[in-house]
Design a protein around this motif. Sequence first.
Motif, PDB file in Angstrom:
ATOM      1  N   ILE A   1       0.883  -1.159   0.000  1.00 51.67           N
ATOM      2  CA  ILE A   1       0.000   0.000   0.000  1.00 51.67           C
ATOM      3  C   ILE A   1       0.921   1.209   0.000  1.00 51.67           C
ATOM      4  O   ILE A   1       1.826   1.307   0.827  1.00 51.67           O
ATOM      5  N   LYS A   2       0.705   2.114  -0.933  1.00 53.34           N
ATOM      6  CA  LYS A   2       1.633   3.210  -1.156  1.00 53.34           C
ATOM      7  C   LYS A   2       0.862   4.516  -1.271  1.00 53.34           C
ATOM      8  O   LYS A   2      -0.245   4.542  -1.776  1.00 53.34           O
ATOM      9  N   GLY A   3       1.454   5.606  -0.824  1.00 57.15           N
ATOM     10  CA  GLY A   3       0.864   6.929  -0.982  1.00 57.15           C
ATOM     11  C   GLY A   3       0.570   7.577   0.349  1.00 57.15           C
ATOM     12  O   GLY A   3       0.116   6.921   1.285  1.00 57.15           O
TER      13      GLY A   3
ATOM     14  N   PRO B   1      -4.913  10.635   0.571  1.00 56.91           N
ATOM     15  CA  PRO B   1      -5.969   9.799  -0.025  1.00 56.91           C
ATOM     16  C   PRO B   1      -6.041   9.914  -1.551  1.00 56.91           C
ATOM     17  O   PRO B   1      -6.419   8.970  -2.222  1.00 56.91           O
ATOM     18  N   GLN B   2      -5.641  11.044  -2.104  1.00 57.11           N
ATOM     19  CA  GLN B   2      -5.694  11.220  -3.557  1.00 57.11           C
ATOM     20  C   GLN B   2      -4.597  10.433  -4.262  1.00 57.11           C
ATOM     21  O   GLN B   2      -4.755  10.038  -5.408  1.00 57.11           O
ATOM     22  N   THR B   3      -3.459  10.191  -3.605  1.00 54.24           N
ATOM     23  CA  THR B   3      -2.354   9.494  -4.242  1.00 54.24           C
ATOM     24  C   THR B   3      -2.180   8.066  -3.734  1.00 54.24           C
ATOM     25  O   THR B   3      -1.271   7.375  -4.175  1.00 54.24           O
ATOM     26  N   LYS B   4      -3.047   7.623  -2.846  1.00 48.78           N
ATOM     27  CA  LYS B   4      -2.891   6.303  -2.233  1.00 48.78           C
ATOM     28  C   LYS B   4      -3.276   5.196  -3.216  1.00 48.78           C
ATOM     29  O   LYS B   4      -4.327   5.247  -3.850  1.00 48.78           O
ATOM     30  N   THR B   5      -2.387   4.188  -3.348  1.00 49.27           N
ATOM     31  CA  THR B   5      -2.641   3.056  -4.226  1.00 49.27           C
ATOM     32  C   THR B   5      -2.297   1.765  -3.497  1.00 49.27           C
ATOM     33  O   THR B   5      -1.579   1.778  -2.498  1.00 49.27           O
ATOM     34  N   PHE B   6      -2.820   0.661  -4.010  1.00 49.49           N
ATOM     35  CA  PHE B   6      -2.449  -0.641  -3.481  1.00 49.49           C
ATOM     36  C   PHE B   6      -2.228  -1.595  -4.644  1.00 49.49           C
ATOM     37  O   PHE B   6      -2.855  -1.481  -5.694  1.00 49.49           O
ATOM     38  N   THR B   7      -1.291  -2.525  -4.460  1.00 47.57           N
ATOM     39  CA  THR B   7      -0.914  -3.484  -5.499  1.00 47.57           C
ATOM     40  C   THR B   7      -1.388  -4.863  -5.086  1.00 47.57           C
ATOM     41  O   THR B   7      -1.132  -5.299  -3.961  1.00 47.57           O
ATOM     42  N   VAL B   8      -2.081  -5.548  -5.994  1.00 48.00           N
ATOM     43  CA  VAL B   8      -2.602  -6.891  -5.747  1.00 48.00           C
ATOM     44  C   VAL B   8      -1.905  -7.844  -6.705  1.00 48.00           C
ATOM     45  O   VAL B   8      -1.765  -7.543  -7.889  1.00 48.00           O
ATOM     46  N   ARG B   9      -1.461  -8.986  -6.190  1.00 44.73           N
ATOM     47  CA  ARG B   9      -0.758  -9.986  -6.999  1.00 44.73           C
ATOM     48  C   ARG B   9      -1.512 -11.298  -6.959  1.00 44.73           C
ATOM     49  O   ARG B   9      -1.960 -11.732  -5.900  1.00 44.73           O
ATOM     50  N   LYS B  10      -1.663 -11.922  -8.137  1.00 47.95           N
ATOM     51  CA  LYS B  10      -2.266 -13.245  -8.222  1.00 47.95           C
ATOM     52  C   LYS B  10      -1.480 -14.082  -9.212  1.00 47.95           C
ATOM     53  O   LYS B  10      -0.675 -13.563  -9.996  1.00 47.95           O
TER      54      LYS B  10
ATOM     55  N   GLY C   1       2.727 -14.928 -12.682  1.00 50.31           N
ATOM     56  CA  GLY C   1       2.349 -13.908 -11.712  1.00 50.31           C
ATOM     57  C   GLY C   1       1.822 -12.664 -12.403  1.00 50.31           C
ATOM     58  O   GLY C   1       2.413 -12.161 -13.354  1.00 50.31           O
ATOM     59  N   VAL C   2       0.673 -12.167 -11.922  1.00 50.61           N
ATOM     60  CA  VAL C   2       0.054 -10.972 -12.485  1.00 50.61           C
ATOM     61  C   VAL C   2      -0.153  -9.983 -11.349  1.00 50.61           C
ATOM     62  O   VAL C   2      -0.718 -10.321 -10.317  1.00 50.61           O
ATOM     63  N   GLU C   3       0.326  -8.757 -11.538  1.00 51.48           N
ATOM     64  CA  GLU C   3       0.148  -7.712 -10.544  1.00 51.48           C
ATOM     65  C   GLU C   3      -0.648  -6.578 -11.150  1.00 51.48           C
ATOM     66  O   GLU C   3      -0.499  -6.258 -12.322  1.00 51.48           O
ATOM     67  N   ARG C   4      -1.481  -5.976 -10.316  1.00 48.51           N
ATOM     68  CA  ARG C   4      -2.276  -4.848 -10.789  1.00 48.51           C
ATOM     69  C   ARG C   4      -2.295  -3.787  -9.701  1.00 48.51           C
ATOM     70  O   ARG C   4      -2.450  -4.095  -8.525  1.00 48.51           O
ATOM     71  N   ILE C   5      -2.122  -2.541 -10.098  1.00 47.92           N
ATOM     72  CA  ILE C   5      -2.111  -1.417  -9.167  1.00 47.92           C
ATOM     73  C   ILE C   5      -3.453  -0.716  -9.249  1.00 47.92           C
ATOM     74  O   ILE C   5      -3.907  -0.347 -10.330  1.00 47.92           O
ATOM     75  N   PHE C   6      -4.102  -0.543  -8.098  1.00 50.31           N
ATOM     76  CA  PHE C   6      -5.396   0.120  -8.023  1.00 50.31           C
ATOM     77  C   PHE C   6      -5.276   1.401  -7.205  1.00 50.31           C
ATOM     78  O   PHE C   6      -4.769   1.363  -6.092  1.00 50.31           O
ATOM     79  N   PRO C   7      -5.768   2.544  -7.700  1.00 48.09           N
ATOM     80  CA  PRO C   7      -5.865   3.742  -6.859  1.00 48.09           C
ATOM     81  C   PRO C   7      -7.076   3.621  -5.931  1.00 48.09           C
ATOM     82  O   PRO C   7      -8.127   3.110  -6.332  1.00 48.09           O
TER      83      PRO C   7
ATOM     84  N   ARG D   1       5.147  -9.826   8.435  1.00 47.01           N
ATOM     85  CA  ARG D   1       5.891  -8.931   9.300  1.00 47.01           C
ATOM     86  C   ARG D   1       6.459  -7.741   8.549  1.00 47.01           C
ATOM     87  O   ARG D   1       7.249  -6.974   9.091  1.00 47.01           O
ATOM     88  N   ARG D   2       6.077  -7.570   7.317  1.00 52.63           N
ATOM     89  CA  ARG D   2       6.595  -6.473   6.504  1.00 52.63           C
ATOM     90  C   ARG D   2       5.452  -5.705   5.864  1.00 52.63           C
ATOM     91  O   ARG D   2       4.362  -6.235   5.670  1.00 52.63           O
ATOM     92  N   ALA D   3       5.731  -4.459   5.500  1.00 54.00           N
ATOM     93  CA  ALA D   3       4.728  -3.622   4.851  1.00 54.00           C
ATOM     94  C   ALA D   3       4.711  -3.836   3.346  1.00 54.00           C
ATOM     95  O   ALA D   3       3.693  -3.640   2.702  1.00 54.00           O
TER      96      ALA D   3
END
Length: 132
Positions: free
Chosen positions: A52-54, A57-66, A72-78, A96-98
């Motif tokens: 989770i990055k940012g 709230p306007q710049t916050k994004t999260f990355t999901v991996r499946k 492996g496919v990753e997608r970044i969602f705002p 134990r990590r962010a």
Amino acid sequence: MDLMNIVEKAFANEKVSKYPSFKAGDTVTVTYRIKEGDKDRLQKFRGVVIQIKGATPQTKTFTVRKIASGVGVERIFPFQSPFIDSIELNKVGKVRRARIYYLRKLSGKKARIKEKKVSLLSEEGANAPAEA
């Protein structure tokens, strides 16, 4: 004007989060809207949140991996994207990590994340009637 009115007005403009709170290591299903020509459809993307990055709230994004077909496919969602319909929390992971980039190098059973024990009382609701 007093200070409290200024603070209340500043936070009144903040959008209340309609999504559940989640962190890195959690498994989520993101339902988002896709436009194909003149049609709209909903598509689900289920995977592990690896970061989770940012700061705001306007710049916050999260990355999901499946993993899809062994790749492996990753997608970044705002967070503030109008295309996100809903986010569902499936599993709460115990990490134990962010930022869990080390998942990219792992495969098979080693790439699994331990699941955090969540009490059934909080999931089903405390006011649920007890069956005898």
